[in-house]
Design a protein around this motif. Structure first.
Motif, PDB file in Angstrom:
ATOM      1  N   ALA A 138       0.293   4.317  -2.704  1.00 14.03           N
ATOM      2  CA  ALA A 138       0.037   5.704  -2.318  1.00 14.03           C
ATOM      3  C   ALA A 138       1.076   6.647  -2.943  1.00 14.03           C
ATOM      4  O   ALA A 138       0.734   7.738  -3.417  1.00 14.03           O
ATOM      5  CB  ALA A 138       0.071   5.825  -0.791  1.00 14.03           C
ATOM      6  N   THR A 157      -4.072   7.400  -4.638  1.00 17.36           N
ATOM      7  CA  THR A 157      -3.616   7.951  -3.347  1.00 17.36           C
ATOM      8  C   THR A 157      -4.603   7.613  -2.233  1.00 17.36           C
ATOM      9  O   THR A 157      -4.209   7.189  -1.136  1.00 17.36           O
ATOM     10  CB  THR A 157      -3.452   9.469  -3.460  1.00 17.36           C
ATOM     11  N   LEU A 158      -5.884   7.778  -2.535  1.00 19.86           N
ATOM     12  CA  LEU A 158      -6.904   7.477  -1.523  1.00 19.86           C
ATOM     13  C   LEU A 158      -6.923   5.986  -1.189  1.00 19.86           C
ATOM     14  O   LEU A 158      -6.967   5.600  -0.012  1.00 19.86           O
ATOM     15  CB  LEU A 158      -8.278   7.923  -2.033  1.00 19.86           C
ATOM     16  N   ALA A 159      -6.844   5.152  -2.242  1.00 18.73           N
ATOM     17  CA  ALA A 159      -6.839   3.704  -1.998  1.00 18.73           C
ATOM     18  C   ALA A 159      -5.606   3.281  -1.217  1.00 18.73           C
ATOM     19  O   ALA A 159      -5.686   2.458  -0.289  1.00 18.73           O
ATOM     20  CB  ALA A 159      -6.900   2.958  -3.332  1.00 18.73           C
ATOM     21  N   ALA A 209      -3.820   5.132   0.827  1.00 20.27           N
ATOM     22  CA  ALA A 209      -3.883   5.611   2.208  1.00 20.27           C
ATOM     23  C   ALA A 209      -4.821   4.746   3.050  1.00 20.27           C
ATOM     24  O   ALA A 209      -4.490   4.371   4.182  1.00 20.27           O
ATOM     25  CB  ALA A 209      -4.341   7.066   2.212  1.00 20.27           C
ATOM     26  N   VAL A 210      -5.982   4.398   2.476  1.00 20.43           N
ATOM     27  CA  VAL A 210      -6.921   3.567   3.223  1.00 20.43           C
ATOM     28  C   VAL A 210      -6.321   2.191   3.510  1.00 20.43           C
ATOM     29  O   VAL A 210      -6.402   1.661   4.623  1.00 20.43           O
ATOM     30  CB  VAL A 210      -8.249   3.444   2.453  1.00 20.43           C
ATOM     31  N   GLY A 211      -5.730   1.581   2.478  1.00 21.32           N
ATOM     32  CA  GLY A 211      -5.123   0.269   2.671  1.00 21.32           C
ATOM     33  C   GLY A 211      -3.974   0.299   3.655  1.00 21.32           C
ATOM     34  O   GLY A 211      -3.797  -0.607   4.476  1.00 21.32           O
ATOM     35  N   TRP A 212      -3.140   1.375   3.584  1.00 20.93           N
ATOM     36  CA  TRP A 212      -1.989   1.499   4.496  1.00 20.93           C
ATOM     37  C   TRP A 212      -2.454   1.655   5.940  1.00 20.93           C
ATOM     38  O   TRP A 212      -1.945   0.993   6.851  1.00 20.93           O
ATOM     39  CB  TRP A 212      -1.154   2.708   4.069  1.00 20.93           C
ATOM     40  N   PHE A 213      -3.452   2.528   6.127  1.00 24.66           N
ATOM     41  CA  PHE A 213      -3.968   2.722   7.485  1.00 24.66           C
ATOM     42  C   PHE A 213      -4.573   1.431   8.025  1.00 24.66           C
ATOM     43  O   PHE A 213      -4.470   1.118   9.206  1.00 24.66           O
ATOM     44  CB  PHE A 213      -5.008   3.833   7.506  1.00 24.66           C
ATOM     45  N   GLY A 214      -5.228   0.672   7.128  1.00 19.88           N
ATOM     46  CA  GLY A 214      -5.814  -0.593   7.585  1.00 19.88           C
ATOM     47  C   GLY A 214      -4.774  -1.601   8.034  1.00 19.88           C
ATOM     48  O   GLY A 214      -5.054  -2.501   8.831  1.00 19.88           O
ATOM     49  N   GLU A 215      -3.537  -1.455   7.523  1.00 20.77           N
ATOM     50  CA  GLU A 215      -2.468  -2.370   7.917  1.00 20.77           C
ATOM     51  C   GLU A 215      -1.882  -2.037   9.290  1.00 20.77           C
ATOM     52  O   GLU A 215      -1.321  -2.916   9.954  1.00 20.77           O
ATOM     53  CB  GLU A 215      -1.351  -2.343   6.877  1.00 20.77           C
ATOM     54  N   TRP A 269       0.807  -1.226   0.000  1.00 23.74           N
ATOM     55  CA  TRP A 269       0.000   0.000   0.000  1.00 23.74           C
ATOM     56  C   TRP A 269       0.842   1.278   0.000  1.00 23.74           C
ATOM     57  O   TRP A 269       0.463   2.265  -0.664  1.00 23.74           O
ATOM     58  CB  TRP A 269      -0.944  -0.010   1.205  1.00 23.74           C
TER      59      TRP A 269
END
Length: 276
Positions: free
Chosen positions: A19, A44-46, A48-54, A15
């Motif tokens: 980003a 970028t949005l995808a 960021a969301v995936g990174w935060f979910g990790e 992710w």
């Protein structure tokens, strides 16, 4: 699987790279096409969301198994060893070349002998090519007398008292200078110093002069016969190098500690010199 057979590490994730790619496309679209920025914004949005979910609320981790103990590298065993200690006042810790040089007197004498050998070759060129001993002498004086550089062959072949005086002074000064340089640098050649000083140095010097004289003095450059010029330089190098290399070398003060060079009586200096 026990805790000693594995190690927990942060789980790999792609992710952050998605980003980063989205941010790059977001700004690239400002100079390319708005659709590129739209794609960049989505990535970028995808990302960021995936990174935060990790990493939120708890960082995702994975268990990595360790190799069996027999396959693991052996631990580094320290091996205490003694090192040589520097003794204050003892020479030889730091060397600055040249450590030895030939006496300056041999450099001056070698320069005069080399200058004589060079003059013989140059005068031979004047006799063979132009039927005059004064041609190479006047040509040397032309470096300091610009009118001679543009003179015709008849004038260069004639005797000129002023040119003769200028050429003799210039030749003696240059010969002495180069002889002193030879005395200093010849000991720095690891082997065959006479060959290096007699052939390599004259060829390097002739090459530098050949490449630069056309810009500094084109008129004089057109009058020089370069094969004879190189031959005279080699005659100088061989004669001066042969004479200088036969003299006894003397040590310089470069390898002595600062206290010894300054003439200070410091602890260890007298012991390093055998109590002298």
């Amino acid at each position: 699987m026990s805790d000693r057979d594995h190690v927990e590490l942060p789980a790999p994730t792609a992710w952050p790279m998605i980003a980063a790619l989205g941010i790059a496309l977001l700004f690239a679209g400002l100079v390319m096409h708005p659709l590129v920025s739209v794609v960049g914004g989505v990535l970028t949005l995808a990302g960021a969301v995936g990174w935060f979910g990790e990493v939120l609320p708890v960082e995702r981790r994975e268990r990595v198994p360790l190799r069996p103990p027999a396959q693991r590298p052996r631990p580094v065993q320290p091996a205490p060893r003694a090192v040589a200690q520097l003794v204050p006042g003892v020479e030889g810790h730091r060397l600055r070349l040249p450590v030895e040089i030939h006496p300056y007197s041999s450099g001056a004498l070698g320069g005069l002998v080399g200058g004589a050998a060079m003059a013989v070759v140059a005068c031979a060129y004047g006799l063979i090519a132009h039927g005059s001993l004064w041609y190479p002498i006047n040509l040397l004086a032309a470096v300091a007398i610009p009118s001679l550089a543009a003179a015709d062959t008849a004038r260069l072949a004639a005797f000129d008292a002023l040119a003769f005086g200028v050429a003799v002074i210039a030749h003696l000064a240059i010969s002495l200078f180069v002889g002193l340089v030879y005395a200093a640098i010849l000991p720095m050649f690891p082997r065959r110093a006479t060959l290096a000083g007699g052939l390599v140095a004259p060829l390097v010097w002739s090459g530098v002069l050949w490449a630069s004289l056309g810009v500094v003095n084109p008129t004089l450059n057109a009058r020089i016969d370069w094969p004879w010029f190189v031959a005279s330089q080699i005659a100088f190098g061989l004669a001066a190098g042969a004479l200088i290399s036969r003299t006894q070398r003397i040590r310089t003060m470069q390898s002595l500690p600062l206290a010894a060079r300054a003439g200070i009586e410091a602890p260890g200096l007298s012991e390093g010199k055998g109590g002298e």
